[in-house]
Design an enzyme around this catalytic site. Structure first.
Site: not given
Length: 181
Positions: A122, A38
């Protein structure tokens, strides 16, 4: 309950990242499973169960338009010879930064102060212990990585649930992105 807000990744993107996870061994690496992948927008931390509904209501109805995202370039936190986290970045960063700022403002109003570190969008691929890991060869091999572009039409509130052998992330609620009128 440990909570964070993030973007769920489409199955296609998880499959693409799964190819990066089929890697040569890196000493000390604890690789994320495809189910755990995620992009975190805001870590909240421990929240008493009685306050979860306040958090859910507090982050609803943000004015932020849907956008398209692409993951690219492997990177790390810490020096490449002693990394703590191995990740792939995201672009464009502007819509993510906008969401991050709005979430920080809403959560600050509920008493959850923003984190001190800068926001670096990220997707975490692997974590390392205190001694870190040497990821230089991995970074060189995947410096030009690019995922398929994908639409982002909502963000999610996740709970981080400890389980034997790791952590499971459960989506508690999804929040649609809505254009500013």
């Amino acid at each position: 309950m440990r909570l964070f807000i993030g973007l769920e990744l489409p199955h296609l993107i998880k499959a693409e990242l799964g190819l990066l996870l089929q890697r040569p061994p890196l000493a000390g690496a604890r690789w994320q499973s495809p189910e755990q992948l995620h992009l975190t927008l805001r870590f909240i931390g421990g929240v008493p169960d009685s306050q979860v509904p306040d958090v859910q209501a507090g982050i609803a109805n943000l004015a932020s338009a849907p956008f398209t995202l692409q993951l690219q370039s492997a990177g790390c936190f810490g020096p490449a010879y002693r990394s703590r986290v191995l990740w792939v970045g995201a672009t464009p960063e502007a819509p993510l930064a906008h969401l991050h700022t709005q979430l920080n403002q809403r959560l600050a109003a509920l008493g959850y102060e923003p984190p001190e570190q800068d926001f670096r969008p990220h997707v975490t691929l692997a974590r390392f212990g205190r001694s870190g890991g040497d990821v230089e060869a991995f970074l060189n091999r995947h410096a030009r990585y690019r995922s398929s572009a994908f639409p982002v039409e909502w963000f999610s509130l996740f709970a981080s649930l400890p389980e034997p052998g790791g952590v499971r992330y459960e989506v508690l609620q999804r929040y649609p992105l809505r254009p500013v009128l």
